[in-house]
Design an enzyme around this catalytic site. Structure first.
Site, short mmCIF file in Angstrom:
data_model
loop_
_atom_site.label_atom_id
_atom_site.label_comp_id
_atom_site.label_asym_id
_atom_site.label_seq_id
_atom_site.Cartn_x
_atom_site.Cartn_y
_atom_site.Cartn_z
N LYS A 35 -8.31 5.04 9.95
CA LYS A 35 -8.42 3.58 9.85
C LYS A 35 -7.06 2.95 10.15
CE LYS A 35 -8.07 3.79 4.83
NZ LYS A 35 -7.49 2.72 4.06
N ARG A 130 -13.47 -1.58 -6.65
CA ARG A 130 -13.40 -2.20 -5.33
C ARG A 130 -14.80 -2.15 -4.75
NH1 ARG A 130 -8.42 0.30 -1.89
NH2 ARG A 130 -10.15 1.68 -1.37
N TYR A 256 23.14 -12.16 7.72
CA TYR A 256 22.67 -13.41 7.11
C TYR A 256 22.91 -13.41 5.61
CZ TYR A 256 20.24 -14.65 11.44
OH TYR A 256 19.94 -14.98 12.73
N MET A 304 15.85 -9.95 12.39
CA MET A 304 14.64 -9.75 13.19
C MET A 304 14.76 -8.58 14.18
SD MET A 304 12.66 -12.38 15.74
CE MET A 304 12.07 -13.51 14.53
C1 LIG Z 1 -12.54 5.44 0.96
C2 LIG Z 1 -11.24 6.04 1.38
N1 LIG Z 1 -11.18 7.36 1.57
C3 LIG Z 1 -10.03 7.97 1.95
C4 LIG Z 1 -8.88 7.24 2.15
C5 LIG Z 1 -7.61 7.97 2.56
O1 LIG Z 1 -6.65 7.81 1.56
P1 LIG Z 1 -5.20 8.47 1.69
O2 LIG Z 1 -4.57 7.86 2.88
O3 LIG Z 1 -4.52 8.09 0.43
O4 LIG Z 1 -5.41 9.93 1.84
C6 LIG Z 1 -8.91 5.87 1.95
C7 LIG Z 1 -7.68 5.09 2.12
O5 LIG Z 1 -7.37 4.17 1.43
C8 LIG Z 1 -10.12 5.25 1.56
O6 LIG Z 1 -10.20 3.93 1.37
#
Ligand SMILES: Cc1ncc(COP(=O)(O)O)c(C=O)c1O
Length: 372
Positions: A35, A130, A256, A304
């Site tokens: 992701k 969540r 800065y 920057m």
């Molecule tokens: C549902 C879920 N599984 C797995 C992961 C992977 O987590 P990590 O990067 O801590 O291994 C995440 C990441 O937040 C997640 O949201």
């Protein structure tokens, strides 16, 4: 000539990390979590390093499409499931497996027209609060899903809130076990921290683990354990050159806000990397960096496009010297021992954040080289 800054993505390090994680959970299948564009590394860039994973897990449908376009025929899991009913059409077309974490997603499935029933991962909220069904509502959700012709196999899933900390996973594990022990289906429980710390002593078998951060070489529980403790190698390195050198006298300030003031003669280097490249502006004086493989520290505020480092004890460092902001020096990435670089978790820690955030924030303007 382009600005002298470069990120390197080391595919051998990624393969190595994947094998370390597999060794920690030898009986489990592995979702390689990509992701957020593979935690900032770029899905297309890391893809070859994840060939040994059993599936690819991500969030965005567009990312799932990219993974299929790369030729991945194995399982792909949408970790948050679908966001609207028509997303299910793409799931059917691309054969995507998806998480179901709320009633609305079951409603969407119930009206979806498909000849190909979907593999789903039913998610329990085991304390994170969540996503996921409350433990008491889990069985009803399973029963509802199980009755739908649109649904094929149902796997069971949860995500631990404290796998990286002192609290651990025992309470969440026990809730999950209590409400699922007599339900059939594969289980997916562990992120990186749970895979490395707890996978061998789980009360429930982990059919699928879901490591993300450890794949990329950052420790999920730093500073308790370092990446080296877990046998992980940095996948992303960020290097830039010194583009100017200044000599300071006592009382001279840097950058800065004059946030750093010299208390004696100093030599400093100005580095072609700033917060617009993804280096955290909040990193304070003293954040570790390496110059030509020698450790030193940042001075004053990050701006920057530039930051400043202490060269007082590095007389050979000069304009053109290579500065490693995190990871390994570019010239020796992958051969160098991990002690010659800067661990991303150290930089993140100094900036009050985690390695995840730094990786994800690598800016689009930074040229990236893939090493294999
Ligand atoms: C549902 C879920 N599984 C797995 C992961 C992977 O987590 P990590 O990067 O801590 O291994 C995440 C990441 O937040 C997640 O949201």
């Amino acid at each position: 000539m382009p600005r002298p800054i470069q990120a390197t993505i080391d595919i051998q390090a990624l393969r190595h990390n994947l094998s370390q994680i597999k060794a920690a959970a030898p009986d489990a299948l592995v979702w390689g979590v990509v992701k957020a564009n593979a935690y900032g590394h770029g899905i297309e860039r890391v893809f070859e390093g994840l060939r040994a994973a059993d599936g690819i897990a991500l969030l965005d449908l567009a990312e799932a499409e990219r993974v299929r376009q790369l030729g991945w025929r194995g399982p792909v899991l949408l970790l948050e499931g679908v966001f609207e009913t028509r997303d299910l059409e793409l799931c059917s077309r691309l054969n995507l497996w998806h998480v179901v974490h709320c009633e609305a997603q079951i409603d969407m499935l119930a009206v979806h027209k498909t000849h190909q029933p979907h593999r789903v991962f039913l998610k329990m909220n085991s304390g994170m609060n969540r996503l996921g069904f409350a433990p008491q509502a889990f069985r009803a959700a399973w029963t509802r899903l199980n009755a739908l012709p649109q649904v094929d196999e149902i796997s069971l899933m949860t995500h631990f809130s404290d796998a990286d900390g002192e609290k651990g996973i025992a309470a969440a594990m026990s809730i999950f076990h209590q409400y699922t022990h007599d339900l059939s289906g594969e289980r997916s429980l562990c992120n990186s921290a749970a895979s490395l710390r707890h996978a061998k002593d789980l009360a429930v078998r982990a059919d699928w683990i879901r490591p993300g951060i450890a794949l990329y070489g950052s420790s999920p529980d730093f500073p308790l354990h370092s990446a080296q403790d877990w046998g992980l190698k940095p996948v992303m390195s960020l290097n830039a050159n010194i583009i100017a050198v200044q000599h300071l006298q006592a009382g001279d300030s840097v950058g800065y806000g004059s946030a750093f003031v010299a208390d004696g003669p100093m030599r400093i280097g100005v580095v072609a990397c700033g917060y617009a490249d993804g280096y955290p502006r909040i990193a304070p004086t003293g954040t570790p960096v390496c110059v030509d493989g020698h450790r030193t520290r940042t001075l004053g505020r990050v701006s920057m496009d530039m930051l400043t480092v202490d060269l007082t004890d590095l007389p050979h460092a000069d304009v053109g010297s290579e500065v490693t902001l995190w990871g390994l020096p570019q010239k020796s990435t992958s051969q160098a021992s991990s002690t010659t670089g800067v661990v991303i978790d150290e930089v993140a820690h100094a900036a009050g954040t985690v390695g995840y955030e730094l990786m994800c924030a690598l800016a689009a303007r930074v040229p990236v080289v893939v090493k294999d």
